[in-house]
Every structure is written in structure tokens, then in C-alpha cells.
Design a protein around this motif. Structure first.
Motif, PDB file in Angstrom:
ATOM      1  N   PHE A  65     -17.321 -86.455 -27.606  1.00 40.58           N
ATOM      2  CA  PHE A  65     -18.310 -86.426 -28.674  1.00 40.58           C
ATOM      3  C   PHE A  65     -19.341 -87.513 -28.420  1.00 40.58           C
ATOM      4  O   PHE A  65     -19.123 -88.414 -27.600  1.00 40.58           O
ATOM      5  CB  PHE A  65     -17.662 -86.545 -30.058  1.00 40.58           C
ATOM      6  CG  PHE A  65     -16.836 -87.789 -30.278  1.00 40.58           C
ATOM      7  CD1 PHE A  65     -17.351 -88.857 -30.981  1.00 40.58           C
ATOM      8  CD2 PHE A  65     -15.538 -87.882 -29.803  1.00 40.58           C
ATOM      9  CE1 PHE A  65     -16.601 -90.003 -31.213  1.00 40.58           C
ATOM     10  CE2 PHE A  65     -14.770 -89.024 -30.019  1.00 40.58           C
ATOM     11  CZ  PHE A  65     -15.309 -90.084 -30.724  1.00 40.58           C
ATOM     12  N   TYR A  66     -20.482 -87.436 -29.117  1.00 39.03           N
ATOM     13  CA  TYR A  66     -21.656 -88.189 -28.707  1.00 39.03           C
ATOM     14  C   TYR A  66     -22.170 -89.113 -29.807  1.00 39.03           C
ATOM     15  O   TYR A  66     -21.824 -88.991 -30.986  1.00 39.03           O
ATOM     16  CB  TYR A  66     -22.766 -87.217 -28.291  1.00 39.03           C
ATOM     17  CG  TYR A  66     -22.384 -86.365 -27.118  1.00 39.03           C
ATOM     18  CD1 TYR A  66     -22.559 -86.826 -25.824  1.00 39.03           C
ATOM     19  CD2 TYR A  66     -21.814 -85.106 -27.299  1.00 39.03           C
ATOM     20  CE1 TYR A  66     -22.197 -86.053 -24.728  1.00 39.03           C
ATOM     21  CE2 TYR A  66     -21.448 -84.329 -26.216  1.00 39.03           C
ATOM     22  CZ  TYR A  66     -21.631 -84.807 -24.937  1.00 39.03           C
ATOM     23  OH  TYR A  66     -21.259 -84.045 -23.860  1.00 39.03           O
ATOM     24  N   ASN A  67     -23.043 -90.018 -29.394  1.00 33.77           N
ATOM     25  CA  ASN A  67     -23.709 -90.919 -30.336  1.00 33.77           C
ATOM     26  C   ASN A  67     -24.683 -90.141 -31.217  1.00 33.77           C
ATOM     27  O   ASN A  67     -25.269 -89.135 -30.790  1.00 33.77           O
ATOM     28  CB  ASN A  67     -24.505 -91.988 -29.579  1.00 33.77           C
ATOM     29  CG  ASN A  67     -23.633 -92.957 -28.838  1.00 33.77           C
ATOM     30  OD1 ASN A  67     -22.931 -93.758 -29.438  1.00 33.77           O
ATOM     31  ND2 ASN A  67     -23.663 -92.891 -27.515  1.00 33.77           N
ATOM     32  N   VAL A  68     -24.872 -90.621 -32.424  1.00 32.71           N
ATOM     33  CA  VAL A  68     -25.974 -90.129 -33.251  1.00 32.71           C
ATOM     34  C   VAL A  68     -27.278 -90.359 -32.479  1.00 32.71           C
ATOM     35  O   VAL A  68     -27.502 -91.430 -31.910  1.00 32.71           O
ATOM     36  CB  VAL A  68     -26.012 -90.869 -34.609  1.00 32.71           C
ATOM     37  CG1 VAL A  68     -27.227 -90.420 -35.421  1.00 32.71           C
ATOM     38  CG2 VAL A  68     -24.726 -90.618 -35.390  1.00 32.71           C
ATOM     39  N   ASN A  69     -28.109 -89.332 -32.405  1.00 28.77           N
ATOM     40  CA  ASN A  69     -29.406 -89.332 -31.714  1.00 28.77           C
ATOM     41  C   ASN A  69     -29.301 -89.181 -30.203  1.00 28.77           C
ATOM     42  O   ASN A  69     -30.331 -89.196 -29.512  1.00 28.77           O
ATOM     43  CB  ASN A  69     -30.234 -90.583 -32.034  1.00 28.77           C
ATOM     44  CG  ASN A  69     -30.766 -90.586 -33.446  1.00 28.77           C
ATOM     45  OD1 ASN A  69     -31.082 -89.536 -33.992  1.00 28.77           O
ATOM     46  ND2 ASN A  69     -30.854 -91.759 -34.045  1.00 28.77           N
ATOM     47  N   GLN A  70     -28.091 -89.002 -29.657  1.00 27.68           N
ATOM     48  CA  GLN A  70     -27.977 -88.846 -28.205  1.00 27.68           C
ATOM     49  C   GLN A  70     -28.262 -87.423 -27.753  1.00 27.68           C
ATOM     50  O   GLN A  70     -28.915 -87.196 -26.736  1.00 27.68           O
ATOM     51  CB  GLN A  70     -26.588 -89.255 -27.725  1.00 27.68           C
ATOM     52  CG  GLN A  70     -26.443 -89.189 -26.202  1.00 27.68           C
ATOM     53  CD  GLN A  70     -25.064 -89.558 -25.730  1.00 27.68           C
ATOM     54  OE1 GLN A  70     -24.247 -90.083 -26.483  1.00 27.68           O
ATOM     55  NE2 GLN A  70     -24.766 -89.290 -24.471  1.00 27.68           N
ATOM     56  N   HIS A  77     -32.062 -86.449 -37.983  1.00 30.31           N
ATOM     57  CA  HIS A  77     -32.772 -85.554 -38.913  1.00 30.31           C
ATOM     58  C   HIS A  77     -31.985 -84.270 -39.153  1.00 30.31           C
ATOM     59  O   HIS A  77     -32.222 -83.570 -40.139  1.00 30.31           O
ATOM     60  CB  HIS A  77     -34.184 -85.245 -38.399  1.00 30.31           C
ATOM     61  CG  HIS A  77     -34.230 -84.404 -37.151  1.00 30.31           C
ATOM     62  ND1 HIS A  77     -34.158 -83.038 -37.174  1.00 30.31           N
ATOM     63  CD2 HIS A  77     -34.327 -84.775 -35.846  1.00 30.31           C
ATOM     64  CE1 HIS A  77     -34.227 -82.584 -35.931  1.00 30.31           C
ATOM     65  NE2 HIS A  77     -34.326 -83.599 -35.103  1.00 30.31           N
ATOM     66  N   ARG A  78     -31.027 -83.954 -38.255  1.00 29.62           N
ATOM     67  CA  ARG A  78     -30.208 -82.755 -38.430  1.00 29.62           C
ATOM     68  C   ARG A  78     -28.954 -83.030 -39.258  1.00 29.62           C
ATOM     69  O   ARG A  78     -28.521 -82.193 -40.043  1.00 29.62           O
ATOM     70  CB  ARG A  78     -29.786 -82.190 -37.066  1.00 29.62           C
ATOM     71  CG  ARG A  78     -30.904 -81.515 -36.291  1.00 29.62           C
ATOM     72  CD  ARG A  78     -30.358 -80.972 -34.977  1.00 29.62           C
ATOM     73  NE  ARG A  78     -31.372 -80.243 -34.239  1.00 29.62           N
ATOM     74  CZ  ARG A  78     -31.640 -78.954 -34.397  1.00 29.62           C
ATOM     75  NH1 ARG A  78     -30.963 -78.248 -35.290  1.00 29.62           N
ATOM     76  NH2 ARG A  78     -32.578 -78.364 -33.679  1.00 29.62           N
ATOM     77  N   ILE A  79     -28.344 -84.194 -39.035  1.00 25.87           N
ATOM     78  CA  ILE A  79     -27.021 -84.429 -39.636  1.00 25.87           C
ATOM     79  C   ILE A  79     -27.010 -85.578 -40.642  1.00 25.87           C
ATOM     80  O   ILE A  79     -25.976 -85.897 -41.211  1.00 25.87           O
ATOM     81  CB  ILE A  79     -25.964 -84.696 -38.538  1.00 25.87           C
ATOM     82  CG1 ILE A  79     -26.279 -85.987 -37.767  1.00 25.87           C
ATOM     83  CG2 ILE A  79     -25.863 -83.507 -37.595  1.00 25.87           C
ATOM     84  CD1 ILE A  79     -25.195 -86.370 -36.754  1.00 25.87           C
ATOM     85  N   VAL A 194     -24.051 -89.635 -42.964  1.00 27.88           N
ATOM     86  CA  VAL A 194     -24.420 -90.191 -41.662  1.00 27.88           C
ATOM     87  C   VAL A 194     -25.540 -91.219 -41.831  1.00 27.88           C
ATOM     88  O   VAL A 194     -25.547 -92.259 -41.164  1.00 27.88           O
ATOM     89  CB  VAL A 194     -24.838 -89.065 -40.699  1.00 27.88           C
ATOM     90  CG1 VAL A 194     -25.288 -89.644 -39.359  1.00 27.88           C
ATOM     91  CG2 VAL A 194     -23.700 -88.078 -40.485  1.00 27.88           C
ATOM     92  N   GLU A 195     -26.480 -90.950 -42.722  1.00 28.45           N
ATOM     93  CA  GLU A 195     -27.557 -91.917 -42.965  1.00 28.45           C
ATOM     94  C   GLU A 195     -27.002 -93.245 -43.455  1.00 28.45           C
ATOM     95  O   GLU A 195     -27.454 -94.320 -43.017  1.00 28.45           O
ATOM     96  CB  GLU A 195     -28.550 -91.355 -43.989  1.00 28.45           C
ATOM     97  CG  GLU A 195     -29.488 -90.307 -43.420  1.00 28.45           C
ATOM     98  CD  GLU A 195     -30.511 -89.855 -44.439  1.00 28.45           C
ATOM     99  OE1 GLU A 195     -30.341 -90.201 -45.632  1.00 28.45           O
ATOM    100  OE2 GLU A 195     -31.469 -89.163 -44.042  1.00 28.45           O
TER     101      GLU A 195
END
Length: 359
Positions: A65-70, A77-79, A194-195
Motif C-alpha cells: 500500500f502507498y503514501n497519501v498523494n503517491q 483530493h480523492r480520499i 484522511v484530512e
């Protein structure tokens, strides 16, 4: 999920993965990471283990799994408005349970015979977790832990050795549960968007970050303090070879996630170049090593054999790596050092000499 045959087919042409066979089991793990390495079922190839006789999965660690914004699907803006369970991300070694020759042991993604795996297995017994781990394994799930401690430093220092239970994973469905007895649930969760996580992580110190578990995906969030510790935060204005150093250290994911979109394609190119060069050097060393072994006399003493091999390899530019292989030690560190010196000569100037204004 899938079978060993299906996993091996997914490896066709993918040299960045290694297949290891031992004790009737088959381990698939990655050597280097290219931008498209973890696609399809390969997202599970992080120490996944199969029975060679039946082709069934016997151990299923965390998927990639990946970093936010990666990645596109993890863009804020999606999650950002999504709510999930938020756990602290520990800075250690991922460890998972499996049964080998009737014994339940813990393994790293490299197998159950690594130093970290052996230490983790001993700790599991000292902590009284063995019966619970065995139950999970024999009921069809893979319990997954983070092994941390003063003898396993990564970036953060943990004064006490510990096994932090993360999740258990069903080997037939791939679904995650928290199946281990609650007395071992020292890893507590909060519910956040997430924000909210991304806001909090900006001032987080002395921790790596957070893992965010959403209904259909997981994501990582690491703060500036931790990224600074990896010397990744200010790499874009350093000489270009420093960016290659980040890739060699396996930290390019963090830098890509923190960089403006303008720079991400070039950083992905660097990641791909480094991965290909690592594979190429592995291949060359193996070919040169096999060729040099032919000159070593079979009936000589160990000292004479080593001396003969060293003399034959002396003029080879990869001498250090060849002698490391002859000693039976892993060559990854030597390859990283050799490639860093190579990139230092090839890319001495700045890659991004002028930084454009942010939009």
C-alpha cells in the motif's frame, strides 16, 4: 486468492522478484521496486509463501500500500473526506507467522532463517504468544506483526524489544481481521478522516507516521520530521546523485509523495533506472562468479581455493562484490555502494537546477 502456478506466471519477465525454495515451501519476495512492480496479484509478493506440493498459500503478509498523494488512487483530493481506522506506523521489520515442518515460526519477507525472524520467534515464545499465533495459522490466517527494538534499528530507536500485532490475513480471501487474543492488541486505533490525519502528521515527532485503513484501501501518512530523518525532504536541490542515493536506500516512495507533481515523473524515471541497474549488476556478478569458480581446484584446501579465486578475480572491477559472494554473504550493500559511486561520477550536477514557482 491464487495458486503457486498463477504466482509464477505473474513473475514472467519480472526480474525484480526472487523465488526461494526451502523445506518444501516457496517464498516470493521483491529484490528491488520498479514503478509497476506491485500490479495485479504481485501486490502480495512481499514474502508470500506457498506449499510446493499443493500450490496453496501458507503465509500471506501485508499487501503493498502507498503514501497519501503517491499514487492516483491515494491523492488527498480523492480520499481526504473518507473516514477510517488510524494506527501508528511502527519503524521496524514486518514479521508474519507460518508453519514449517510442524513448527509455528515467525518470518520476515526474506524467510524464517533471517536474523530478525529468529529474534522475533524467540520473543514470541518469551511473550507467551506462541499458542495464539499457532491457532491463527492453523485456522487459515496469517498473523502479522512489526518487530521493533534496540537490536533492530531502522530510523527510530525503540528501547525495548517488542512484537506489535498488526492484523491477521485470511489466506483464502485476503481479507484482514484482528483475530489474535485481545490481550495482545497493544496497537490501538482511532477513527479519523484522511484530512485529519494529514493535518496531525505535519507536527508529529518521534514517530514514523500513521496507517489509515479505509473500507477499500490502505494508505500511509508520514510527517516532515520523519522524512527529514531520511534526508529526503531537501533532496530536490542537491546534486542529482543524491536522488539516486535516495532510491538506493529504498526511500524514493516518500520523496515522490512529498514532491510537486511536476517532479514526480522524473523521480519515477530515477527509481526505474536504479532498479534496472541493480538487477543488471546482480546478473553480471553471478555470471562472473560462476566463470571464476571454474578455475578453482576441487581438491585443494579452503585457503588455497580462496587464494586461487582471489587471484583470478583481482583485475575484475567487481572484485569486492565477487569476494563477498565467495564468502557467502549478501551482495546488496556492495551493489548499492558501487552504484552510488557510479552515479556520483555520472550525475555530479543538479537535476533540478532551477525550481519553478509553485502554481
Amino acid at each position: 486468492m491464487f495458486t503457486l502456478d498463477e504466482a509464477l506466471k505473474a513473475l514472467d519477465g519480472r526480474e525484480e522478484f526472487a523465488v526461494k525454495r526451502r523445506d518444501g515451501l516457496v517464498i516470493i519476495n521483491y529484490l528491488v521496486v520498479l514503478p509497476d512492480s506491485f500490479e495485479g496479484i504481485r501486490e502480495n509478493f512481499r514474502g508470500i509463501t506457498f506449499s510446493e506440493a499443493t500450490g496453496e498459500i501458507v503465509s500471506l503478509p501485508l499487501d503493498k500500500f502507498y503514501n497519501v498523494n503517491q499514487k492516483e488512487h491515494t491523492q488527498l483530493h480523492r480520499i481526504g473526506k473518507m473516514t477510517g481506522l488510524v494506527f501508528e506506523k511502527f519503524d521496524g521489520t514486518m514479521i508474519h507467522g507460518l508453519e514449517v515442518n510442524g513448527d509455528v515460526v515467525l518470518a520476515s519477507r526474506m524467510g524464517w532463517d533471517t536474523e530478525q525472524a529468529a529474534l522475533a520467534t524467540k520473543l514470541m515464545k518469551r511473550l507467551g504468544m506462541q499458542d495464539e499465533v499457532a491457532r491463527e495459522v492453523r485456522e487459515g490466517r496469517t498473523p502479522i506483526f512489526e518487530y521493533v527494538g534496540p537490536n533492530n534499528p531502522v530510523v527510530l530507536h525503540y528501547p525495548k524489544e517488542d512484537l506489535v500485532y498488526l492484523w491477521s490475513r485470511d489466506r483464502k480471501t485476503g481479507k484482514y481481521t484482528r483475530g489474535l487474543d485481545e490481550r495482545f492488541h497493544r496497537h490501538s486505533a482511532r477513527t479519523m478522516t484522511v484530512e485529519e490525519v494529514m493535518n496531525e502528521v505535519q507536527t508529529l515527532e518521534e514517530k514514523e507516521g500513521y496507517v489509515i485503513v479505509l473500507p477499500d484501501l490502505w494508505a500511509k501518512a508520514k510527517g516532515p520530521w520523519y522524512l527529514d530523518r531520511h534526508r529526503a525532504f531537501d533532496m530536490l536541490m542537491k546534486p542529482a546523485y543524491r536522488l539516486y542515493e535516495v532510491a538506493l536506500q529504498g526511500k524514493m516512495d516518500d520523496l515522490i509523495a512529498q514532491s510537486a507533481d511536476l517532479y514526480k515523473p522524473k523521480l519515477e524515471e530515477i527509481l526505474y533506472e536504479v532498479g534496472k541497474d541493480q538487477l543488471r549488476l546482480h546478473r553480471e556478478l553471478k555470471m562472473e562468479y560462476d566463470s571464476l569458480l571454474r578455475v578453482v581446484p576441487g581438491g585443494a584446501s579452503d585457503h588455497e581455493r580462496r587464494k586461487t579465486f582471489a587471484l583470478a578475480a583481482k583485475s575484475n572491477p567487481h572484485f569486492g562484490g565477487l569476494m563477498t559472494m565467495y564468502a557467502g554473504r549478501p551482495v546488496d550493500d556492495w551493489i548499492s555502494t558501487w552504484l552510488f559511486d557510479y552515479y556520483k561520477g555520472k550525475y555530479p550536477g543538479r537535476l533540478f537546477s532551477v525550481m519553478p514557482d509553485e502554481p
